[in-house]
Motif scaffolding. Structure first.
Motif, PDB file in Angstrom:
ATOM      1  N   GLU A 255      19.477  52.538  60.955  1.00 26.97           N
ATOM      2  CA  GLU A 255      18.870  53.269  62.049  1.00 26.97           C
ATOM      3  C   GLU A 255      17.803  52.413  62.730  1.00 26.97           C
ATOM      4  OE1 GLU A 255      19.809  56.251  63.188  1.00 26.97           O
ATOM      5  OE2 GLU A 255      21.416  56.158  61.687  1.00 26.97           O
ATOM      6  N   LEU A 256      17.472  52.787  63.951  1.00 25.38           N
ATOM      7  CA  LEU A 256      16.405  52.120  64.692  1.00 25.38           C
ATOM      8  C   LEU A 256      15.073  52.721  64.256  1.00 25.38           C
ATOM      9  CD1 LEU A 256      15.912  50.037  66.978  1.00 25.38           C
ATOM     10  CD2 LEU A 256      15.931  51.976  68.568  1.00 25.38           C
ATOM     11  N   ARG A 257      14.202  51.895  63.705  1.00 25.26           N
ATOM     12  CA  ARG A 257      12.898  52.373  63.212  1.00 25.26           C
ATOM     13  C   ARG A 257      11.796  51.736  64.050  1.00 25.26           C
ATOM     14  NH1 ARG A 257      16.083  51.165  58.788  1.00 25.26           N
ATOM     15  NH2 ARG A 257      16.634  52.930  57.444  1.00 25.26           N
ATOM     16  N   LEU A 258      11.381  52.417  65.083  1.00 23.02           N
ATOM     17  CA  LEU A 258      10.356  51.878  65.961  1.00 23.02           C
ATOM     18  C   LEU A 258       8.986  51.972  65.299  1.00 23.02           C
ATOM     19  CD1 LEU A 258      11.551  53.438  69.340  1.00 23.02           C
ATOM     20  CD2 LEU A 258      12.125  51.221  68.346  1.00 23.02           C
ATOM     21  N   SER A 259       8.093  51.075  65.684  1.00 21.25           N
ATOM     22  CA  SER A 259       6.758  51.025  65.093  1.00 21.25           C
ATOM     23  C   SER A 259       6.002  52.326  65.351  1.00 21.25           C
ATOM     24  CB  SER A 259       5.975  49.849  65.688  1.00 21.25           C
ATOM     25  OG  SER A 259       4.608  49.916  65.318  1.00 21.25           O
ATOM     26  N   PRO A 260       5.281  52.830  64.351  1.00 29.20           N
ATOM     27  CA  PRO A 260       4.458  54.028  64.570  1.00 29.20           C
ATOM     28  C   PRO A 260       3.333  53.769  65.570  1.00 29.20           C
ATOM     29  CG  PRO A 260       4.026  53.076  62.401  1.00 29.20           C
ATOM     30  CD  PRO A 260       5.221  52.366  62.952  1.00 29.20           C
ATOM     31  N   ALA A 265       4.354  57.866  74.929  1.00 25.67           N
ATOM     32  CA  ALA A 265       4.928  57.809  76.271  1.00 25.67           C
ATOM     33  C   ALA A 265       6.001  56.748  76.393  1.00 25.67           C
ATOM     34  CB  ALA A 265       3.817  57.546  77.295  1.00 25.67           C
ATOM     35  N   TRP A 266       5.969  55.779  75.492  1.00 25.76           N
ATOM     36  CA  TRP A 266       6.913  54.657  75.561  1.00 25.76           C
ATOM     37  C   TRP A 266       8.036  54.764  74.541  1.00 25.76           C
ATOM     38  CZ3 TRP A 266       6.822  50.826  79.218  1.00 25.76           C
ATOM     39  CH2 TRP A 266       5.683  50.770  80.026  1.00 25.76           C
ATOM     40  N   ARG A 267       7.901  55.638  73.563  1.00 29.71           N
ATOM     41  CA  ARG A 267       8.859  55.658  72.455  1.00 29.71           C
ATOM     42  C   ARG A 267      10.283  55.944  72.935  1.00 29.71           C
ATOM     43  NH1 ARG A 267       8.360  55.503  67.186  1.00 29.71           N
ATOM     44  NH2 ARG A 267       6.109  55.451  67.487  1.00 29.71           N
ATOM     45  N   ARG A 271      13.586  53.499  73.085  1.00 32.01           N
ATOM     46  CA  ARG A 271      14.794  53.956  72.393  1.00 32.01           C
ATOM     47  C   ARG A 271      15.997  53.993  73.349  1.00 32.01           C
ATOM     48  NH1 ARG A 271      15.289  56.215  67.561  1.00 32.01           N
ATOM     49  NH2 ARG A 271      13.035  56.543  67.389  1.00 32.01           N
ATOM     50  N   ASP A 272      15.756  54.392  74.598  1.00 33.24           N
ATOM     51  CA  ASP A 272      16.862  54.458  75.556  1.00 33.24           C
ATOM     52  C   ASP A 272      17.286  53.073  76.049  1.00 33.24           C
ATOM     53  OD1 ASP A 272      16.988  57.171  75.307  1.00 33.24           O
ATOM     54  OD2 ASP A 272      15.880  57.613  77.148  1.00 33.24           O
ATOM     55  N   CYS A 273      16.435  52.083  75.880  1.00 32.55           N
ATOM     56  CA  CYS A 273      16.824  50.694  76.174  1.00 32.55           C
ATOM     57  C   CYS A 273      17.638  50.097  75.029  1.00 32.55           C
ATOM     58  CB  CYS A 273      15.586  49.827  76.397  1.00 32.55           C
ATOM     59  SG  CYS A 273      14.660  50.157  77.904  1.00 32.55           S
ATOM     60  N   LEU A 274      17.300  50.485  73.805  1.00 31.54           N
ATOM     61  CA  LEU A 274      17.890  49.859  72.613  1.00 31.54           C
ATOM     62  C   LEU A 274      18.970  50.751  72.003  1.00 31.54           C
ATOM     63  CD1 LEU A 274      14.644  48.441  70.951  1.00 31.54           C
ATOM     64  CD2 LEU A 274      16.156  47.354  72.614  1.00 31.54           C
ATOM     65  N   THR A 275      19.901  51.189  72.798  1.00 26.98           N
ATOM     66  CA  THR A 275      21.008  51.993  72.273  1.00 26.98           C
ATOM     67  C   THR A 275      22.045  51.081  71.624  1.00 26.98           C
ATOM     68  OG1 THR A 275      22.154  51.928  74.393  1.00 26.98           O
ATOM     69  CG2 THR A 275      20.674  53.791  73.992  1.00 26.98           C
ATOM     70  N   ILE A 282      20.013  53.100  79.366  1.00 29.19           N
ATOM     71  CA  ILE A 282      19.475  53.652  80.599  1.00 29.19           C
ATOM     72  C   ILE A 282      19.692  52.666  81.754  1.00 29.19           C
ATOM     73  CG2 ILE A 282      17.169  52.701  80.131  1.00 29.19           C
ATOM     74  CD1 ILE A 282      15.999  55.208  81.437  1.00 29.19           C
ATOM     75  N   GLY A 283      19.934  53.180  82.950  1.00 32.72           N
ATOM     76  CA  GLY A 283      20.079  52.324  84.119  1.00 32.72           C
ATOM     77  C   GLY A 283      18.740  51.800  84.594  1.00 32.72           C
ATOM     78  N   THR A 284      18.763  50.718  85.351  1.00 28.98           N
ATOM     79  CA  THR A 284      17.521  50.050  85.735  1.00 28.98           C
ATOM     80  C   THR A 284      16.647  50.930  86.624  1.00 28.98           C
ATOM     81  OG1 THR A 284      18.821  48.004  85.736  1.00 28.98           O
ATOM     82  CG2 THR A 284      16.587  47.877  86.571  1.00 28.98           C
ATOM     83  N   ASP A 285      17.235  51.655  87.581  1.00 30.58           N
ATOM     84  CA  ASP A 285      16.423  52.483  88.480  1.00 30.58           C
ATOM     85  C   ASP A 285      15.709  53.592  87.720  1.00 30.58           C
ATOM     86  OD1 ASP A 285      17.115  50.974  90.640  1.00 30.58           O
ATOM     87  OD2 ASP A 285      18.677  52.328  91.360  1.00 30.58           O
ATOM     88  N   ALA A 286      16.448  54.287  86.849  1.00 27.57           N
ATOM     89  CA  ALA A 286      15.829  55.344  86.053  1.00 27.57           C
ATOM     90  C   ALA A 286      14.777  54.759  85.113  1.00 27.57           C
ATOM     91  CB  ALA A 286      16.894  56.097  85.257  1.00 27.57           C
ATOM     92  N   LEU A 287      15.060  53.579  84.569  1.00 26.33           N
ATOM     93  CA  LEU A 287      14.094  52.920  83.688  1.00 26.33           C
ATOM     94  C   LEU A 287      12.802  52.617  84.444  1.00 26.33           C
ATOM     95  CD1 LEU A 287      13.322  51.460  81.040  1.00 26.33           C
ATOM     96  CD2 LEU A 287      14.486  49.432  81.937  1.00 26.33           C
ATOM     97  N   LEU A 288      12.921  52.095  85.646  1.00 29.76           N
ATOM     98  CA  LEU A 288      11.725  51.739  86.414  1.00 29.76           C
ATOM     99  C   LEU A 288      10.873  52.973  86.691  1.00 29.76           C
ATOM    100  CD1 LEU A 288       9.980  49.764  87.987  1.00 29.76           C
ATOM    101  CD2 LEU A 288      11.531  50.037  89.944  1.00 29.76           C
TER     102      LEU A 288
END
Length: 513
Positions: A255-260, A265-267, A271-275, A282-288
């Protein structure tokens, strides 16, 4: 200048309207120097710039043929795109100086000069207070590239420059590629920590590796996690370990275990970038839009005044070179090379190592068996085998680790040209920044041969006549393009390939072909 520069240029050297000043950085694809415009130059040019010198080749037959392509793709993007978040190119020059053969013909990119790179900032101040704003600007640069129909292909801290006002620019476009529908084609090199799992072991075709804009989105997710937490999102103490973790995550076995420490606001953004798959990213426009919201900025955000006040202190910590460097203009920063792992030493198990693939009774030196077998195993191409590597080492040097042929600039057991070896000596796909100095050890030379043979094999045309292994060997002596253009082994290398064929037969175990 403590590091050997890929393109040494003396201080005071003149090219066009520019006088070379301080060395800034060097990498596998060239060297960057500060430049000062002379009084008789174009008045529209700035007084200072970064001069990126890119060589056009060497006198060796194995000069990598894609260097010209890398230069052309970077120049092409600069000429066609002018965007506020991309480093600006003012002009290109070609050195015309036959008296200096090491510089004659070099391409010079005259680039906007930065204060330092994001990499230097992170070294000086992990988790910088300006991190969210910088990420919004980086994401804006990606959106500008993608809207123009290009993929960056090598987004990382060294390829983000910070200008005098603290704003961010994307740079180094020799891996960038123009989209053809949903895909583009880029060279095989990339930085493993920022490469999505679907590309880590992807097949490399004749035009290079297929890449989508989603690869830049993955890289942005890794970059955001690093900027905001001072850690990578995938576990491991080395790039290799993190690459393996990315593969396990992509397979669904981890599993993806992101840093605590990643802000809430960024989690979900990260996560949506690292699928696991590119299709879910996620697409670039929505990401921006989401990044700008999380960073609390609008379009074209400015850095907080606090960051601008602290720039001098950060630069002092990072060191004078980092403070003025346009390290990112090289794309591959400055790195050291090391043999790592197999050193060719002899132990009790080496004599029979890989016996099912490589005969033990035909004179292959015991101390090189592990290196030969393991180097072949790193390549997924079935033609790159232990007998092929052993036969080529026999044909190249008679297994002599001290071979020295300075007339042809070839050294060591695999007859490497040092300036070419630097491109293949690392197992993470990143060329070494410093050119190795002979003697060239077997522990470096043999694995590099395996990697280069794998590259050649993947670039040979289908349907060429003859034994594919001998075509690969011919490509090592000349280039895969020459073999493709000839339609087989070029006449000049038929005797060499005949020797390789002889030893291939000797070193292949009975029942194998």
């Amino acid at each position: 200048m403590t590091e050997p520069y890929a393109v040494p240029v003396p201080r005071g050297y003149r090219v066009g309207a520019w006088e070379v000043r301080e060395p800034i950085a060097t990498g596998a694809f060239g060297s960057v120097y500060g430049g000062r415009r002379s009084g008789d130059g174009d008045g529209e040019l700035p007084p200072t710039a970064a001069l990126k010198f890119l060589p056009t080749g060497t006198g060796t037959p194995r000069q990598l043929t894609h260097l010209r392509e890398l230069i052309e793709r970077e120049v092409d993007l600069h000429r066609r795109l002018r965007r506020p978040r991309l480093i600006r190119m003012y002009e290109t020059l070609v050195v015309d100086d036959p008296a200096r053969p090491e510089l004659d013909g070099a391409t010079v990119l005259v680039l906007e000069k930065a204060e330092h790179s994001l990499s230097a900032l992170l070294d000086a101040e992990p988790r910088p207070s300006a991190g969210p704003v910088l990420l919004a600007q980086i994401c804006e640069g990606l959106a500008q590239l993608h809207h123009a129909g290009w993929v960056h292909g090598d987004l990382k801290p060294a390829n983000v420059l910070l200008m005098k006002d603290g704003s961010a620019r994307l740079t180094d476009f020799n891996m960038a590629a123009e989209l053809e529908g949903t895909h583009a084609y880029t060279p095989a090199f990339s930085t493993p920590d920022y490469t999505p799992p679907e590309l880590l072991w992807s097949e490399i075709g004749e035009r290079g590796r297929r890449i989508r804009p989603s690869a830049d989105v993955w890289a942005f997710g890794v970059l955001a996690h690093l900027v905001l937490t001072d850690s990578f999102p995938l576990p491991g103490g080395t790039p290799t370990a993190r690459r393996d973790a990315a593969a396990a995550y992509a397979r669904g076995t981890d599993e993806l275990r992101l840093s605590p420490e990643l802000p809430d606001a960024w989690r979900e953004i990260v996560r949506d970038c690292l699928t696991r798959t590119h299709a879910d990213r996620i697409g670039t426009d929505a990401l921006l839009r989401r990044v700008e919201t999380a960073a609390g900025t609008g379009r074209s955000p400015r850095l907080p005044r606090l960051f601008r006040r602290r720039r001098r202190r950060q630069a002092a910590i990072a060191g004078a070179a980092a403070a003025t460097a346009a390290v990112a203009a090289l794309g591959y920063g400055i790195s050291t090379w090391a043999s790592g792992g197999n050193d060719g030493s002899t132990d009790a198990s080496s004599a029979g190592y890989g016996a099912s693939e490589l005969r033990t009774d035909q004179g292959v030196p015991v101390e090189y068996r592990r290196l030969i077998v393991n180097s072949a195993h790193t390549c997924a191409q079935p033609d790159v085998t232990p007998p092929l590597i052993a036969a080529m080492l026999k044909s190249e040097s008679n297994f002599d680790p001290n071979l020295s042929d300075p007339g042809n600039q070839e050294f060591g057991i695999a007859r490497w040209t040092p300036g070419v070896l630097r491109w293949w000596m690392r197992d993470d796909g990143v060329p070494a920044s410093a050119t190795p100095t002979p003697p060239l050890s077997p522990s470096v030379s043999i694995p590099a041969m395996g990697r280069y043979l794998c590259f050649i094999d993947s670039h040979l045309k289908d349907g060429l006549p003859g034994d594919k292994r001998l075509l690969v060997a011919a490509g090592y002596r000349t280039s895969y393009r020459k073999v493709n253009d000839t339609g087989g082994v070029p006449p000049k290398y038929r005797d060499y390939c005949a020797r390789v064929a002889h030893y291939l037969k000797e070193y292949t175990p009975p029942g194998k072909t």
